[in-house]
Design a protein around this motif. Sequence first.
Motif, short mmCIF file in Angstrom:
data_model
loop_
_atom_site.label_atom_id
_atom_site.label_comp_id
_atom_site.label_asym_id
_atom_site.label_seq_id
_atom_site.Cartn_x
_atom_site.Cartn_y
_atom_site.Cartn_z
N PRO A 77 14.48 35.96 45.33
CA PRO A 77 15.14 34.75 45.84
C PRO A 77 15.22 34.76 47.37
O PRO A 77 15.09 35.81 48.01
N GLN A 78 15.47 33.59 47.93
CA GLN A 78 15.55 33.46 49.39
C GLN A 78 16.84 34.02 49.97
O GLN A 78 16.98 34.11 51.18
N ASN A 79 17.76 34.43 49.12
CA ASN A 79 18.98 35.07 49.61
C ASN A 79 18.99 36.56 49.28
O ASN A 79 20.04 37.19 49.27
N PRO A 130 15.04 22.50 46.30
CA PRO A 130 16.21 23.17 46.88
C PRO A 130 15.88 24.24 47.90
O PRO A 130 16.77 24.70 48.60
N TYR A 131 14.65 24.68 47.99
CA TYR A 131 14.35 25.88 48.76
C TYR A 131 14.23 25.63 50.25
O TYR A 131 13.84 24.56 50.69
N ASN A 137 20.70 29.56 48.44
CA ASN A 137 21.51 30.62 47.87
C ASN A 137 21.43 30.73 46.35
O ASN A 137 22.27 31.38 45.73
N GLY A 138 20.44 30.14 45.74
CA GLY A 138 20.28 30.27 44.29
C GLY A 138 19.59 31.58 43.93
O GLY A 138 19.11 32.31 44.80
N THR A 139 19.54 31.87 42.66
CA THR A 139 18.90 33.12 42.21
C THR A 139 17.47 32.91 41.74
O THR A 139 16.82 33.84 41.30
#
Length: 182
Positions: free
Chosen positions: A123-125, A35-36, A166-168
Amino acid sequence: MRFIFRFRTLLTGTIVLSILFGFSVCVHADDDYWPYSSNTYKYTSAEFEVLAKAIDCEARGERMSGKIAVGNVIMNRVFVYNSSITAIVTAAGQFAYDASRVPTADSYAAARRVLDGEEWVVPQNAYFFRNYGGSTWSGKSSDTVRFWGKIGNHYIYVKNMDGRYNGTDVPAPMYSREYASP
């Protein structure tokens, strides 16, 4: 016989497996498994220096994970705004930055781990941090920012934005994505 495998995402869910002998195999990966967003960034030596100085200004005295977290937040902004390290770090009111600062060896090491090792501890967000406060955000009222966690003295906040995962969850280390078999 030794095979070197590299995984690269081409499109959502499509992975190219390159083997040392020069041929490629395309496989479809389940979206939940890959997912990343990419953390790869081609940087200049000047940008590396700016990132190391920003990490040093924001996280001197922190353990390595705190330094890497600061570097991750900066790079998340670089990626989501399709910008450069210098533009993000030197934007007014965004990060502590002193161009004359001499970073510590640990700050240089953290910048190297973020840029070359693509090491992520947030996380990426995660686009915001501060070294005071807690689980509430007192930024602009229009911000939909959520507290993610604390690393060292930094409170990390996430916000869902287009262009990044947008995941944690925190992305796996590059070692797990690029693997050399024994």
